[in-house]
Design a protein around this motif. Structure first.
Motif, PDB file in Angstrom:
ATOM      1  N   TRP A 124       0.813  -1.219   0.000  1.00 33.45           N
ATOM      2  CA  TRP A 124       0.000   0.000   0.000  1.00 33.45           C
ATOM      3  C   TRP A 124       0.848   1.272   0.000  1.00 33.45           C
ATOM      4  CZ3 TRP A 124       0.190   3.835   3.695  1.00 33.45           C
ATOM      5  CH2 TRP A 124       0.797   3.520   4.907  1.00 33.45           C
ATOM      6  N   LEU A 125       2.125   1.142   0.332  1.00 32.46           N
ATOM      7  CA  LEU A 125       2.985   2.319   0.341  1.00 32.46           C
ATOM      8  C   LEU A 125       3.230   2.875  -1.051  1.00 32.46           C
ATOM      9  CD1 LEU A 125       5.352   1.100   3.146  1.00 32.46           C
ATOM     10  CD2 LEU A 125       3.962   3.195   3.221  1.00 32.46           C
ATOM     11  N   ARG A 126       2.771   2.159  -2.076  1.00 28.92           N
ATOM     12  CA  ARG A 126       2.761   2.688  -3.440  1.00 28.92           C
ATOM     13  C   ARG A 126       1.323   2.964  -3.895  1.00 28.92           C
ATOM     14  NH1 ARG A 126       7.761   1.660  -6.283  1.00 28.92           N
ATOM     15  NH2 ARG A 126       9.353   1.580  -4.660  1.00 28.92           N
ATOM     16  N   SER A 127       0.453   3.320  -2.960  1.00 23.10           N
ATOM     17  CA  SER A 127      -0.940   3.617  -3.291  1.00 23.10           C
ATOM     18  C   SER A 127      -1.028   4.795  -4.251  1.00 23.10           C
ATOM     19  CB  SER A 127      -1.743   3.953  -2.022  1.00 23.10           C
ATOM     20  OG  SER A 127      -1.836   2.847  -1.161  1.00 23.10           O
ATOM     21  N   PRO A 128      -2.015   4.811  -5.137  1.00 24.66           N
ATOM     22  CA  PRO A 128      -2.178   5.925  -6.072  1.00 24.66           C
ATOM     23  C   PRO A 128      -2.287   7.257  -5.336  1.00 24.66           C
ATOM     24  CG  PRO A 128      -3.589   4.097  -6.705  1.00 24.66           C
ATOM     25  CD  PRO A 128      -3.024   3.744  -5.357  1.00 24.66           C
ATOM     26  N   GLY A 129      -1.539   8.239  -5.811  1.00 25.72           N
ATOM     27  CA  GLY A 129      -1.655   9.580  -5.254  1.00 25.72           C
ATOM     28  C   GLY A 129      -0.862   9.835  -3.997  1.00 25.72           C
ATOM     29  N   VAL A 130      -0.197   8.817  -3.453  1.00 23.97           N
ATOM     30  CA  VAL A 130       0.554   8.974  -2.209  1.00 23.97           C
ATOM     31  C   VAL A 130       2.036   8.740  -2.476  1.00 23.97           C
ATOM     32  CG1 VAL A 130       0.971   8.016   0.089  1.00 23.97           C
ATOM     33  CG2 VAL A 130      -1.367   8.295  -0.736  1.00 23.97           C
ATOM     34  N   VAL A 131       2.880   9.654  -2.034  1.00 22.04           N
ATOM     35  CA  VAL A 131       4.327   9.466  -2.092  1.00 22.04           C
ATOM     36  C   VAL A 131       4.787   9.015  -0.714  1.00 22.04           C
ATOM     37  CG1 VAL A 131       6.560  10.508  -2.596  1.00 22.04           C
ATOM     38  CG2 VAL A 131       4.520  11.323  -3.775  1.00 22.04           C
ATOM     39  N   SER A 132       5.541   7.917  -0.655  1.00 24.66           N
ATOM     40  CA  SER A 132       6.005   7.393   0.628  1.00 24.66           C
ATOM     41  C   SER A 132       7.509   7.592   0.764  1.00 24.66           C
ATOM     42  CB  SER A 132       5.645   5.914   0.771  1.00 24.66           C
ATOM     43  OG  SER A 132       6.046   5.177  -0.371  1.00 24.66           O
ATOM     44  N   VAL A 133       7.924   7.938   1.981  1.00 27.30           N
ATOM     45  CA  VAL A 133       9.323   8.236   2.277  1.00 27.30           C
ATOM     46  C   VAL A 133       9.742   7.422   3.491  1.00 27.30           C
ATOM     47  CG1 VAL A 133      10.994  10.021   2.893  1.00 27.30           C
ATOM     48  CG2 VAL A 133       9.038  10.604   1.433  1.00 27.30           C
ATOM     49  N   ALA A 134      10.813   6.646   3.358  1.00 29.43           N
ATOM     50  CA  ALA A 134      11.363   5.913   4.494  1.00 29.43           C
ATOM     51  C   ALA A 134      12.522   6.704   5.085  1.00 29.43           C
ATOM     52  CB  ALA A 134      11.843   4.533   4.064  1.00 29.43           C
TER      53      ALA A 134
END
Length: 257
Positions: free
Chosen positions: A105-115
């Motif tokens: 889900w961390l590649r969900s549409p519209g969301v940028v994820s940062v670790a």
């Protein structure tokens, strides 16, 4: 191991930014099935107002991987690898599918994820960092995928994202040797976007998040979708996706949609 109902996962929302924190510093943020259930629930509860998700761990490590109790040879250990191996094939694969959902889900549409990665990111910890779009490492950070040396394979979405980032041959070498990839190499190979001193991690992540929130929301989401699709599309398909996205943007700017 005494499980916690929240899987040692806590969240905080500030405007369009959701921060997801692994909160088990005394065990180097080791993960369990409860952790994955909690992460999956966070993904399922996302709303359209979230634009950036930051994933981090408290203490001196991002995540040292699986909780050691899960390696028990006793199939009676709930959630353990032995129990998983004792299940019928379809049931075991379905359970792993649920675990993978905690990462994908961390590649969900519209969301940028940062670790935000400090210290060790090993096994499941490495794959959680890899599941994000972007990674900021501290200078002492190390990423390792030791599964093959343990008689296992990376199965938490890590292989596809690793190949996307570093290419086939380097991914083979990283996975089969299980060696540590340090921060400097991670930046050079594309595993990390930047590496900073530990004391500067929070500031660097905050600056990156602010930059990600800068563009128009819809334009940013369309662009993100294009970059993600480019990894798998052929040239003709990707060209068509660009055309369609640009026409949508032009129509929106012209007030026709």
């Amino acid at each position: 191991m005494s499980e916690r109902a929240d899987g040692w996962v806590r969240t905080a929302r500030e405007g369009a930014v959701l921060t997801v924190t692994l909160d088990r510093a005394d065990q180097l943020n080791a993960q369990t099935p409860a952790t994955w259930a909690a992460l999956r629930a966070v993904g399922e509860s996302l709303d359209d107002g979230v634009r950036v998700v930051v994933v981090r761990g408290v203490g001196r490590a991002f995540s040292a991987g699986l909780d050691r109790t899960l390696f028990s040879a006793d199939p009676g250990v709930p959630g353990g690898l032995a129990e998983l191996g004792s299940l019928p094939t379809e049931a075991a694969q379905e359970r792993i599918r649920g675990y993978q959902a905690a990462f994908r889900w961390l590649r969900s549409p519209g969301v940028v994820s940062v670790a935000a990665v400090q210290g060790h990111a090993i096994g499941a910890g490495a794959q959680l960092a890899l599941a994000c779009d972007l990674r900021v490492f501290t200078e002492d950070a190390q990423l390792r995928l030791p599964e093959a040396g343990l008689g296992l394979v990376p199965d938490l979405t890590g292989t596809s994202t690793l190949v996307e980032l570093v290419g086939y041959s380097r991914a083979v070498e990283i996975c089969l040797t299980g060696r540590a990839v340090g921060a400097a190499e991670a930046v050079t190979t594309g595993l990390a976007n930047l590496a900073v001193p530990t004391a500067e991690l929070d500031g660097a992540v905050a600056d990156l998040v602010a930059a990600l929130l800068g563009p128009d929301t819809d334009a940013a989401r369309e662009t993100l979708a294009l970059v993600r699709s480019a990894v798998r599309n052929g040239p003709d398909e990707q060209d068509a996706a660009e055309r369609a996205a640009q026409v949508r943007r032009l129509r929106r700017l012209a007030g026709r949609d």
